[in-house]
Write a protein that holds these residues in place. Structure first.
Motif, PDB file in Angstrom:
ATOM      1  N   ARG A 188       1.012 -11.344  -1.090  1.00 17.22           N
ATOM      2  CA  ARG A 188       0.287 -10.837   0.086  1.00 17.22           C
ATOM      3  C   ARG A 188      -0.509  -9.588  -0.249  1.00 17.22           C
ATOM      4  NH1 ARG A 188       4.226 -10.578   5.190  1.00 17.22           N
ATOM      5  NH2 ARG A 188       2.272  -9.718   6.053  1.00 17.22           N
ATOM      6  N   ILE A 189       0.079  -8.728  -1.082  1.00 18.71           N
ATOM      7  CA  ILE A 189      -0.649  -7.520  -1.487  1.00 18.71           C
ATOM      8  C   ILE A 189      -1.868  -7.893  -2.322  1.00 18.71           C
ATOM      9  CG2 ILE A 189      -0.495  -5.453  -2.943  1.00 18.71           C
ATOM     10  CD1 ILE A 189       2.393  -5.176  -2.029  1.00 18.71           C
ATOM     11  N   ALA A 190      -1.679  -8.891  -3.235  1.00 20.51           N
ATOM     12  CA  ALA A 190      -2.813  -9.338  -4.043  1.00 20.51           C
ATOM     13  C   ALA A 190      -3.934  -9.896  -3.177  1.00 20.51           C
ATOM     14  CB  ALA A 190      -2.346 -10.398  -5.043  1.00 20.51           C
ATOM     15  N   ALA A 191      -3.573 -10.444  -2.004  1.00 25.21           N
ATOM     16  CA  ALA A 191      -4.587 -10.972  -1.088  1.00 25.21           C
ATOM     17  C   ALA A 191      -5.179  -9.885  -0.197  1.00 25.21           C
ATOM     18  CB  ALA A 191      -3.972 -12.071  -0.228  1.00 25.21           C
ATOM     19  N   GLY A 192      -4.703  -8.645  -0.344  1.00 26.93           N
ATOM     20  CA  GLY A 192      -5.278  -7.532   0.412  1.00 26.93           C
ATOM     21  C   GLY A 192      -4.489  -7.131   1.647  1.00 26.93           C
ATOM     22  N   ASP A 193      -3.318  -7.729   1.852  1.00 27.37           N
ATOM     23  CA  ASP A 193      -2.485  -7.397   2.999  1.00 27.37           C
ATOM     24  C   ASP A 193      -1.420  -6.401   2.573  1.00 27.37           C
ATOM     25  OD1 ASP A 193      -1.053  -7.244   5.309  1.00 27.37           O
ATOM     26  OD2 ASP A 193      -0.275  -9.301   5.254  1.00 27.37           O
ATOM     27  N   PHE A 194      -1.557  -5.151   3.045  1.00 22.84           N
ATOM     28  CA  PHE A 194      -0.612  -4.099   2.661  1.00 22.84           C
ATOM     29  C   PHE A 194       0.419  -3.817   3.749  1.00 22.84           C
ATOM     30  CE2 PHE A 194      -4.476  -3.314   0.244  1.00 22.84           C
ATOM     31  CZ  PHE A 194      -3.982  -3.200  -1.042  1.00 22.84           C
ATOM     32  N   ASN A 195       0.374  -4.549   4.850  1.00 23.30           N
ATOM     33  CA  ASN A 195       1.334  -4.351   5.931  1.00 23.30           C
ATOM     34  C   ASN A 195       2.500  -5.318   5.752  1.00 23.30           C
ATOM     35  OD1 ASN A 195      -0.288  -2.376   7.287  1.00 23.30           O
ATOM     36  ND2 ASN A 195      -1.594  -4.043   8.007  1.00 23.30           N
ATOM     37  N   VAL A 196       3.259  -5.112   4.701  1.00 21.55           N
ATOM     38  CA  VAL A 196       4.384  -5.979   4.360  1.00 21.55           C
ATOM     39  C   VAL A 196       5.676  -5.192   4.515  1.00 21.55           C
ATOM     40  CG1 VAL A 196       5.417  -7.443   2.597  1.00 21.55           C
ATOM     41  CG2 VAL A 196       2.924  -7.238   2.734  1.00 21.55           C
ATOM     42  N   LYS A 197       6.642  -5.788   5.212  1.00 19.86           N
ATOM     43  CA  LYS A 197       7.961  -5.170   5.374  1.00 19.86           C
ATOM     44  C   LYS A 197       8.984  -6.014   4.626  1.00 19.86           C
ATOM     45  CE  LYS A 197       7.012  -2.989   9.834  1.00 19.86           C
ATOM     46  NZ  LYS A 197       7.442  -2.858  11.260  1.00 19.86           N
ATOM     47  N   LEU A 198       9.684  -5.406   3.694  1.00 23.63           N
ATOM     48  CA  LEU A 198      10.643  -6.142   2.871  1.00 23.63           C
ATOM     49  C   LEU A 198      12.001  -6.308   3.556  1.00 23.63           C
ATOM     50  CD1 LEU A 198       9.892  -4.566  -0.626  1.00 23.63           C
ATOM     51  CD2 LEU A 198       9.192  -6.796   0.223  1.00 23.63           C
ATOM     52  N   ASN A 199      12.451  -5.272   4.261  1.00 25.80           N
ATOM     53  CA  ASN A 199      13.770  -5.305   4.918  1.00 25.80           C
ATOM     54  C   ASN A 199      14.889  -5.631   3.927  1.00 25.80           C
ATOM     55  OD1 ASN A 199      12.721  -4.722   7.497  1.00 25.80           O
ATOM     56  ND2 ASN A 199      12.205  -6.881   7.827  1.00 25.80           N
ATOM     57  N   ALA A 210      13.424  -2.423  -4.779  1.00 30.15           N
ATOM     58  CA  ALA A 210      12.765  -2.610  -3.481  1.00 30.15           C
ATOM     59  C   ALA A 210      12.151  -1.308  -2.981  1.00 30.15           C
ATOM     60  CB  ALA A 210      13.776  -3.147  -2.464  1.00 30.15           C
ATOM     61  N   ARG A 211      12.893  -0.185  -3.121  1.00 29.43           N
ATOM     62  CA  ARG A 211      12.340   1.114  -2.670  1.00 29.43           C
ATOM     63  C   ARG A 211      11.098   1.484  -3.494  1.00 29.43           C
ATOM     64  NH1 ARG A 211      15.343  -0.926  -0.302  1.00 29.43           N
ATOM     65  NH2 ARG A 211      17.413  -0.353   0.457  1.00 29.43           N
ATOM     66  N   SER A 212      11.179   1.250  -4.803  1.00 28.31           N
ATOM     67  CA  SER A 212      10.023   1.556  -5.651  1.00 28.31           C
ATOM     68  C   SER A 212       8.832   0.685  -5.271  1.00 28.31           C
ATOM     69  CB  SER A 212      10.386   1.340  -7.130  1.00 28.31           C
ATOM     70  OG  SER A 212      11.464   2.166  -7.507  1.00 28.31           O
ATOM     71  N   PHE A 213       9.117  -0.573  -4.937  1.00 27.22           N
ATOM     72  CA  PHE A 213       8.040  -1.487  -4.538  1.00 27.22           C
ATOM     73  C   PHE A 213       7.399  -1.015  -3.239  1.00 27.22           C
ATOM     74  CE2 PHE A 213       6.115  -5.244  -2.780  1.00 27.22           C
ATOM     75  CZ  PHE A 213       5.581  -5.888  -3.889  1.00 27.22           C
ATOM     76  N   GLU A 214       8.222  -0.569  -2.292  1.00 29.35           N
ATOM     77  CA  GLU A 214       7.677  -0.083  -1.020  1.00 29.35           C
ATOM     78  C   GLU A 214       6.840   1.168  -1.230  1.00 29.35           C
ATOM     79  OE1 GLU A 214      11.208   0.376   1.250  1.00 29.35           O
ATOM     80  OE2 GLU A 214      11.193  -1.685   2.019  1.00 29.35           O
ATOM     81  N   GLU A 215       7.301   2.065  -2.113  1.00 36.34           N
ATOM     82  CA  GLU A 215       6.507   3.258  -2.417  1.00 36.34           C
ATOM     83  C   GLU A 215       5.184   2.870  -3.077  1.00 36.34           C
ATOM     84  OE1 GLU A 215       8.833   5.870  -4.775  1.00 36.34           O
ATOM     85  OE2 GLU A 215      10.355   6.219  -3.230  1.00 36.34           O
ATOM     86  N   MET A 216       5.242   1.907  -4.012  1.00 36.48           N
ATOM     87  CA  MET A 216       4.018   1.441  -4.649  1.00 36.48           C
ATOM     88  C   MET A 216       3.073   0.828  -3.623  1.00 36.48           C
ATOM     89  SD  MET A 216       3.526  -1.666  -7.365  1.00 36.48           S
ATOM     90  CE  MET A 216       3.760  -2.809  -5.986  1.00 36.48           C
ATOM     91  N   MET A 217       3.636   0.098  -2.652  1.00 36.25           N
ATOM     92  CA  MET A 217       2.823  -0.546  -1.626  1.00 36.25           C
ATOM     93  C   MET A 217       2.132   0.503  -0.756  1.00 36.25           C
ATOM     94  SD  MET A 217       4.061  -3.689   0.767  1.00 36.25           S
ATOM     95  CE  MET A 217       5.502  -2.755   1.288  1.00 36.25           C
ATOM     96  N   ASP A 219       1.391   3.543  -1.709  1.00 40.91           N
ATOM     97  CA  ASP A 219       0.358   4.163  -2.540  1.00 40.91           C
ATOM     98  C   ASP A 219      -0.872   3.271  -2.657  1.00 40.91           C
ATOM     99  OD1 ASP A 219       2.032   6.286  -2.917  1.00 40.91           O
ATOM    100  OD2 ASP A 219       2.784   5.625  -4.862  1.00 40.91           O
ATOM    101  N   LEU A 220      -0.646   1.968  -2.835  1.00 41.92           N
ATOM    102  CA  LEU A 220      -1.780   1.037  -2.922  1.00 41.92           C
ATOM    103  C   LEU A 220      -2.568   0.999  -1.619  1.00 41.92           C
ATOM    104  CD1 LEU A 220      -0.210  -1.973  -4.867  1.00 41.92           C
ATOM    105  CD2 LEU A 220      -1.941  -0.370  -5.698  1.00 41.92           C
ATOM    106  N   MET A 226      -8.638   4.958   0.555  1.00 40.95           N
ATOM    107  CA  MET A 226      -9.519   5.924  -0.098  1.00 40.95           C
ATOM    108  C   MET A 226     -10.716   5.232  -0.741  1.00 40.95           C
ATOM    109  SD  MET A 226      -6.646   8.393  -1.843  1.00 40.95           S
ATOM    110  CE  MET A 226      -7.876   9.330  -2.745  1.00 40.95           C
ATOM    111  N   ARG A 227     -10.483   4.035  -1.302  1.00 39.99           N
ATOM    112  CA  ARG A 227     -11.592   3.292  -1.915  1.00 39.99           C
ATOM    113  C   ARG A 227     -12.641   2.920  -0.876  1.00 39.99           C
ATOM    114  NH1 ARG A 227     -13.544  -1.621  -2.432  1.00 39.99           N
ATOM    115  NH2 ARG A 227     -11.984  -2.438  -0.988  1.00 39.99           N
TER     116      ARG A 227
END
Length: 451
Positions: A188-199, A210-217, A219-220, A226-227
């Motif tokens: 989903r992130i690769a498709a441009g959707d950054f509103n993902v909740k892992l739970n 999972a926490r690192s992935f959420e932080e990366m998400m 940041d992305l 910003m882009r």
């Protein structure tokens, strides 16, 4: 190649359990074979003695009847030979092979010997004992049956495998589910959707992942925002002068343009061209600074003298607006890149001049501490709101966003200054209230920054 992680986890577990069981069985048998054989031989010997006592005490027919009804015959096979070589057996073989008894062994037992024979079977024990009956001595051979032991062992191992397999099937679901969530979130992130909740509420390595992935998400998502803002700002900043240049160039081609109008149009075109060139230079400089390819050329320099030279160099700007400076510049020497720091003071003081009211005062001071030096540049201008202070160091951000564009500039001066200060391992911050001026505080290490 098996692509499913779930299948691989299950198969790996089963292979490990089965392989481990086989290896453990062979290892245990090899290490304790002698001990097991001794224990088994002792058990067979005791059973043989019990049978011999039965024949000593009871008449032959009663003894045969009693032995034929013993429950131990599920675990032992009894063969009894008389002097004529006739065989009488007790116990059910159920297709199992038993050891061969030779005539020589029968003769030895009939002669009164007790034989303990080791064979090559699964249960390598054969016991030969004489039986004293009312009709004479007979030769009894007792051999343990493997059926019950093998059946019990097989059932035990089978139950262990089934129970373990069911458990790993369930456990693998919980183990793989967070990874499957991460995989779907990645797509989903690769498709441009950054509103993902892992739970994912697990702890340990998967929870940390999972926490690192959420932080990366997050940041992305911020980088993507910003882009978009960067593209929008660049488009706006470029489009505005291009529109002016194009419009006035067309106006120059019209007939009846006076010499005075022609000169005014050309001045505007030249001014807008210079603005575009300056913005392009600023973009290139900021790109080089952020790419870490810009190497600092560190030298020893007098920071107070450098700030004075910058103020003198831009005197036409502050003299035209009737501004004055109050300086408190104590002598201090630092190890830094002269040209880069020069850019910092030029950008900050230039902003102070731009946003100060005519006839105002700009205060510049230098304070030295143990390992740092602090430069404070304060003006009496329009000030910066608390909301704008959070973004003041972003590229293209402008405090004045009105359509009248009272204050000219590309909005990259402070972004460049912040990056240069960061390269020197220093800090820059702003203190301001709307309508009461702004103060920029730059803290730099006195020693040369580490690479």
């Amino acid at each position: 190649m098996i692509s499913s992680l779930y299948t691989r986890v299950v198969l790996t577990f089963l292979a490990s359990v089965i392989g481990g069981t086989i290896i453990a069985s062979f290892t245990t048998t090899w290490l304790y074979q002698e001990k097991l054989n001794d224990n088994l031989l002792a058990s067979v010997f005791h059973f043989g003695q019990d049978v011999a006592r039965i024949y000593d005490i009871l008449p032959l027919e009663e003894a045969d009847s009693y032995v034929g009804g013993m429950n131990q015959l599920h675990s032992y096979y009894i063969r009894i030979y008389d002097n004529g070589g006739h065989l009488q057996s007790y116990g059910e073989l159920n297709g199992q092979r038993v050891s061969e008894v030779t005539p020589e062994q029968i003769s030895q037992v009939l002669a009164g010997e007790v034989l303990q024979i080791r064979t090559r079977g699964f249960l390598p024990v054969l016991l030969g004992m004489p039986l004293h009956t009312e009709t004479g001595i007979k030769a009894m051979f007792v051999e343990p049956l493997a059926a019950s032991s093998l059946s019990l062992l097989t059932k035990f191992l089978t139950n262990c495998l089934i129970a373990g397999s069911l458990l790993i099937l369930v456990a693998a679901v919980f183990l793989v589910r967070p990874i499957q969530k991460l995989t779907k979130a990645t797509k989903r992130i690769a498709a441009g959707d950054f509103n993902v909740k892992l739970n994912i509420k697990q702890k340990g390595e998967l929870g940390t992942l999972a926490r690192s992935f959420e932080e990366m998400m997050r940041d992305l998502k911020q980088l993507e925002q910003m882009r978009k803002e960067f593209v929008s700002n660049v488009s706006h900043e470029v489009q505005s002068p291009l529109t002016s240049i194009s419009g006035y160039a067309i106006a120059l081609k019209q007939a009846g343009v006076t010499e005075r109008e022609r000169e005014r149009y050309l001045d505007i075109i030249i001014s807008e061209s210079k603005r575009m060139s300056k913005m392009s230079d600023s973009l290139l400089k900021l790109s080089l600074l952020e790419s870490n390819t810009q190497q600092l050329r560190v030298t020893e320099l007098r920071l107070d003298e450098q700030v004075r030279r910058v103020i003198v160099a831009i005197q036409p700007q502050w003299s035209a607006r009737n501004l004055s400076f109050e300086l408190n510049l104590k002598p201090v020497t630092v190890a830094a890149d002269h040209d880069q720091l020069n850019q910092v003071w030029t950008n900050i003081i230039g902003n102070s001049i731009k946003f100060s009211e005519e006839g105002g005062t700009i205060h510049v001071s230098i304070k030295q501490e143990a390992n740092n030096v602090t430069v404070r540049i304060a003006d009496t201008g329009i000030g910066i709101s608390q909301e704008d202070q959070k973004r003041i160091f972003e590229r293209f951000f402008k405090v004045d966003r009105s359509h009248s564009r009272k204050y000219d500039g590309s909005g990259m001066g402070l972004a460049i200054a912040k990056r240069i200060v960061s390269l020197h391992q220093g800090q820059i911050r702003v203190e301001s209230e709307l309508g009461r001026g702004a103060a920029f505080i730059v803290t730099l290490p006195i020693a040369a920054p580490a690479e």
